[in-house]
Design a protein around this motif. Structure first.
Motif, PDB file in Angstrom:
ATOM      1  N   ALA A   1       0.819  -1.221   0.000  1.00  0.00           N
ATOM      2  CA  ALA A   1       0.000   0.000   0.000  1.00  0.00           C
ATOM      3  C   ALA A   1       0.849   1.266   0.000  1.00  0.00           C
ATOM      4  CB  ALA A   1      -0.936   0.010   1.213  1.00  0.00           C
ATOM      5  N   GLU A   2       2.144   1.147   0.290  1.00  0.00           N
ATOM      6  CA  GLU A   2       2.995   2.347   0.322  1.00  0.00           C
ATOM      7  C   GLU A   2       3.094   3.010  -1.047  1.00  0.00           C
ATOM      8  OE1 GLU A   2       6.102   3.019   3.276  1.00  0.00           O
ATOM      9  OE2 GLU A   2       6.357   0.849   3.258  1.00  0.00           O
TER      10      GLU A   2
ATOM     11  N   THR B   1      -5.223 -10.137   5.142  1.00  0.00           N
ATOM     12  CA  THR B   1      -5.620  -9.024   4.278  1.00  0.00           C
ATOM     13  C   THR B   1      -5.125  -7.704   4.852  1.00  0.00           C
ATOM     14  OG1 THR B   1      -7.739  -8.804   5.459  1.00  0.00           O
ATOM     15  CG2 THR B   1      -7.723 -10.176   3.459  1.00  0.00           C
ATOM     16  N   TYR B   2      -5.185  -6.676   4.025  1.00  0.00           N
ATOM     17  CA  TYR B   2      -4.950  -5.311   4.495  1.00  0.00           C
ATOM     18  C   TYR B   2      -5.900  -4.386   3.752  1.00  0.00           C
ATOM     19  CZ  TYR B   2      -3.044  -0.758   5.460  1.00  0.00           C
ATOM     20  OH  TYR B   2      -2.926   0.556   5.853  1.00  0.00           O
ATOM     21  N   GLU B   3      -6.619  -3.555   4.501  1.00  0.00           N
ATOM     22  CA  GLU B   3      -7.560  -2.597   3.928  1.00  0.00           C
ATOM     23  C   GLU B   3      -7.111  -1.180   4.256  1.00  0.00           C
ATOM     24  OE1 GLU B   3     -11.874  -3.740   4.722  1.00  0.00           O
ATOM     25  OE2 GLU B   3     -10.843  -4.780   6.336  1.00  0.00           O
ATOM     26  N   MET B   4      -7.318  -0.271   3.326  1.00  0.00           N
ATOM     27  CA  MET B   4      -6.981   1.134   3.582  1.00  0.00           C
ATOM     28  C   MET B   4      -8.007   2.055   2.929  1.00  0.00           C
ATOM     29  SD  MET B   4      -3.481   3.290   2.762  1.00  0.00           S
ATOM     30  CE  MET B   4      -3.786   3.391   0.985  1.00  0.00           C
ATOM     31  N   VAL B   5      -8.461   3.054   3.714  1.00  0.00           N
ATOM     32  CA  VAL B   5      -9.324   4.120   3.196  1.00  0.00           C
ATOM     33  C   VAL B   5      -8.774   5.440   3.746  1.00  0.00           C
ATOM     34  CG1 VAL B   5     -11.389   2.685   2.965  1.00  0.00           C
ATOM     35  CG2 VAL B   5     -10.924   3.827   5.144  1.00  0.00           C
ATOM     36  N   ASN B   6      -9.492   6.506   3.545  1.00  0.00           N
ATOM     37  CA  ASN B   6      -9.116   7.829   4.085  1.00  0.00           C
ATOM     38  C   ASN B   6      -7.781   8.338   3.540  1.00  0.00           C
ATOM     39  OD1 ASN B   6     -11.452   7.675   5.629  1.00  0.00           O
ATOM     40  ND2 ASN B   6     -10.380   6.809   7.405  1.00  0.00           N
ATOM     41  N   HIS B   7      -7.497   8.043   2.287  1.00  0.00           N
ATOM     42  CA  HIS B   7      -6.307   8.598   1.642  1.00  0.00           C
ATOM     43  C   HIS B   7      -6.598   8.767   0.157  1.00  0.00           C
ATOM     44  CE1 HIS B   7      -2.151   9.438   0.588  1.00  0.00           C
ATOM     45  NE2 HIS B   7      -2.228   8.498  -0.346  1.00  0.00           N
ATOM     46  N   GLY B   8      -6.708  10.011  -0.290  1.00  0.00           N
ATOM     47  CA  GLY B   8      -6.881  10.305  -1.710  1.00  0.00           C
ATOM     48  C   GLY B   8      -8.121   9.703  -2.337  1.00  0.00           C
TER      49      GLY B   8
ATOM     50  N   ILE C   1      -9.137   6.765  -1.999  1.00  0.00           N
ATOM     51  CA  ILE C   1      -8.800   5.421  -2.460  1.00  0.00           C
ATOM     52  C   ILE C   1      -9.435   4.357  -1.572  1.00  0.00           C
ATOM     53  CG2 ILE C   1      -6.886   3.764  -2.670  1.00  0.00           C
ATOM     54  CD1 ILE C   1      -5.122   6.152  -3.394  1.00  0.00           C
ATOM     55  N   MET C   2      -9.897   3.302  -2.203  1.00  0.00           N
ATOM     56  CA  MET C   2     -10.211   2.056  -1.524  1.00  0.00           C
ATOM     57  C   MET C   2      -9.099   1.078  -1.886  1.00  0.00           C
ATOM     58  SD  MET C   2     -13.160  -0.742  -2.372  1.00  0.00           S
ATOM     59  CE  MET C   2     -12.183  -1.303  -3.785  1.00  0.00           C
TER      60      MET C   2
ATOM     61  N   GLU D   1      -8.490   1.667  -5.950  1.00  0.00           N
ATOM     62  CA  GLU D   1      -9.361   2.370  -6.893  1.00  0.00           C
ATOM     63  C   GLU D   1      -9.826   3.686  -6.296  1.00  0.00           C
ATOM     64  OE1 GLU D   1     -13.307   1.359  -9.630  1.00  0.00           O
ATOM     65  OE2 GLU D   1     -12.368  -0.204  -8.404  1.00  0.00           O
ATOM     66  N   ASN D   2      -9.867   4.719  -7.149  1.00  0.00           N
ATOM     67  CA  ASN D   2     -10.572   5.955  -6.813  1.00  0.00           C
ATOM     68  C   ASN D   2     -11.254   6.456  -8.086  1.00  0.00           C
ATOM     69  OD1 ASN D   2      -8.624   7.304  -8.340  1.00  0.00           O
ATOM     70  ND2 ASN D   2      -7.778   8.483  -6.630  1.00  0.00           N
ATOM     71  N   GLU D   3     -11.654   7.699  -8.121  1.00  0.00           N
ATOM     72  CA  GLU D   3     -12.398   8.184  -9.291  1.00  0.00           C
ATOM     73  C   GLU D   3     -11.525   8.288 -10.536  1.00  0.00           C
ATOM     74  OE1 GLU D   3     -13.640  12.307  -9.269  1.00  0.00           O
ATOM     75  OE2 GLU D   3     -12.277  12.749  -7.606  1.00  0.00           O
ATOM     76  N   HIS D   4     -10.194   8.295 -10.355  1.00  0.00           N
ATOM     77  CA  HIS D   4      -9.298   8.501 -11.491  1.00  0.00           C
ATOM     78  C   HIS D   4      -8.640   7.231 -12.031  1.00  0.00           C
ATOM     79  CE1 HIS D   4      -9.397  12.859 -11.625  1.00  0.00           C
ATOM     80  NE2 HIS D   4      -9.298  12.887 -10.302  1.00  0.00           N
ATOM     81  N   PHE D   5      -8.418   6.242 -11.178  1.00  0.00           N
ATOM     82  CA  PHE D   5      -7.646   5.082 -11.639  1.00  0.00           C
ATOM     83  C   PHE D   5      -8.031   3.813 -10.895  1.00  0.00           C
ATOM     84  CE2 PHE D   5      -5.235   6.695  -8.011  1.00  0.00           C
ATOM     85  CZ  PHE D   5      -4.909   5.531  -7.321  1.00  0.00           C
ATOM     86  N   THR D   6      -7.666   2.690 -11.509  1.00  0.00           N
ATOM     87  CA  THR D   6      -7.652   1.406 -10.812  1.00  0.00           C
ATOM     88  C   THR D   6      -6.229   0.868 -10.893  1.00  0.00           C
ATOM     89  OG1 THR D   6      -8.264   0.144 -12.787  1.00  0.00           O
ATOM     90  CG2 THR D   6     -10.054   0.830 -11.341  1.00  0.00           C
TER      91      THR D   6
END
Length: 425
Positions: A71-72, A121-128, A130-131, A149-154
């Protein structure tokens, strides 16, 4: 510099060549008695892939797992947002390739991440916006898959690290496939990173180098970026330097890119000979953020963010890396407890494997599925896992739930085990 009395062992001082090998060898993190004992144990593995075959002491670990470390790459994801918004196809590759380079500042850390447990697993939200989700999808060989994924890319990656132990160093080959789809631009980018070498594992100060080529290809148009990571020479000459070009589909250079992966990257339009165009100037596209001073594990602010529950979604999966008791104990500085918990997890993983095999069951990842595609990489074949979309459905169901009861993530017991689930199916 070779160390007398230790066959097959090389000690390299990245800052010079004036010190003898023995002086540099004494400057590492190991006590002499531990160092010598570990060297005797590891000698038999010289030339081998040691990705998962060796039990390592927690003294060399950082409180993070490999699937967290994946995720880094999202720290500077705003560069991918800019690439998606950009109308110039060549500048688009400047932004995207600078994003790919940016993570090497974090990769220079000299502590080893924990190997994930199968099903972790590892989950991350609250950054840009992104899910992010990653999962350990195979234990032998160790393989991870990730999706962001976010509105701009996968972003999709299948990773199967391959190593070669060389005595006091290890070569790390990034066997994997990385694809980025820019949504507005409607293009797909393929990334092939350079290999990495970790020097002075046992004797001397550990340091990391990634000499070689990074290639990012626009699979839609044929344009590409080729960046060369300079090897570290005597007295540190060339260390951190990255140079290359954006090429069009006819392999003509369009933009030169230069910089240092631990500082900043710059670009400038160029002619067909690769020389800067008149009346243009070198412009900065990325600069590394300030990092905490004297951090024990050389963590960036973003690495701390990855480990925190501030980036955890509502109702975190019990299989999440943050919840590992060995990782948490190490974060608190309790090496004895970290080592004990690590051994306990590894033994439970072996026991679950025995139970699963006795029942004739196969492990099935939850959030990724085998695509059936086998791709060639510079370091061998790779079975590609693809994101199956179930995690998006899982999160949507939680987010739309009328139940306001939110579980305190610190109260969740780490549970990546799927054998019980398989038995019930």
């Amino acid at each position: 510099m070779r160390l007398l009395g230790y066959e097959g062992l090389e000690v390299i001082n990245p800052e010079g060549g004036t010190e003898d090998a023995e002086a540099e060898a004494q400057r590492g993190r190991w006590k002499q008695e531990d160092r010598d004992g570990y060297w005797k144990m590891m000698q038999k593995y010289i030339g081998s892939d040691v990705t998962s075959m060796v039990t390592l002491p927690v003294i060399i670990f950082e409180p993070m797992t490999m699937i967290q470390k994946m995720a880094e790459l999202m720290e500077y994801s705003s560069l991918l947002d800019l690439a998606d918004e950009c109308e110039d196809p060549y500048m688009r590759l400047v932004y995207a390739s600078s994003w790919a380079v940016s993570v090497y500042y974090a990769y220079q850390r000299t502590w080893k991440p924990f190997n994930p447990i199968l099903g972790e697993t590892y989950e991350m939200v609250n950054h840009g916006g992104i899910m992010f989700i990653s999962e350990q999808v195979s234990h032998h060989p160790p393989m991870s898959a990730g999706h962001a994924e976010n509105e701009h890319f996968t972003y999709d990656v299948t990773s199967k690290l391959k190593t070669k132990f060389l005595g006091n160093s290890v070569d790390v080959y990034p066997v994997g496939r990385t694809r980025v789809k820019l949504k507005k631009a409607g293009i797909v980018l393929d990334l092939v990173p350079p290999p990495t070498k970790v020097n002075n594992l046992i004797f001397g100060r550990t340091w990391v180098d990634s000499p070689g080529e990074m290639v990012m290809t626009n699979m839609t148009t044929g344009d590409k970026v080729v960046l060369y990571f300079q090897p570290c020479g005597w007295f540190g000459a060339g260390r951190y330097e990255v140079d290359g070009y954006v090429y069009n589909a006819e392999e003509e250079p369009k933009i030169l890119i230069t910089g240092k992966w631990n500082e900043a990257m710059h670009y400038q339009p160029c002619d067909l000979e690769g020389e800067p165009l008149p009346e243009t100037e070198l412009k900065e596209v990325w600069r590394v953020a300030l990092a905490p001073a004297n951090d024990k594990f050389q963590y960036t602010h973003f690495a701390h963010k990855i480990n925190s529950f501030n980036t955890a979604p509502k109702n975190l999966l019990a299989s999440d890396s943050r919840l590992r008791p060995d990782r948490y104990a190490l974060e608190l500085g309790d090496l004895m407890k970290a080592g004990s918990e690590k051994s306990s997890l590894e033994e439970r993983q072996r026991a679950e494997k025995r139970n699963r095999e006795a029942k004739g069951h196969q492990f099935v990842p939850r959030w990724f599925s085998l695509s059936g595609e086998v791709t060639q990489t510079p370091w061998g074949e790779l079975e590609v896992y693809e994101y199956n979309g179930k995690y998006t459905e899982h999160r949507a169901a939680i987010d739309s739930s009328s139940c306001d009861l939110e579980v305190d993530p610190k109260s969740i017991e780490f549970n990546p085990w799927q054998y019980g689930n398989l038995e019930a199916q």
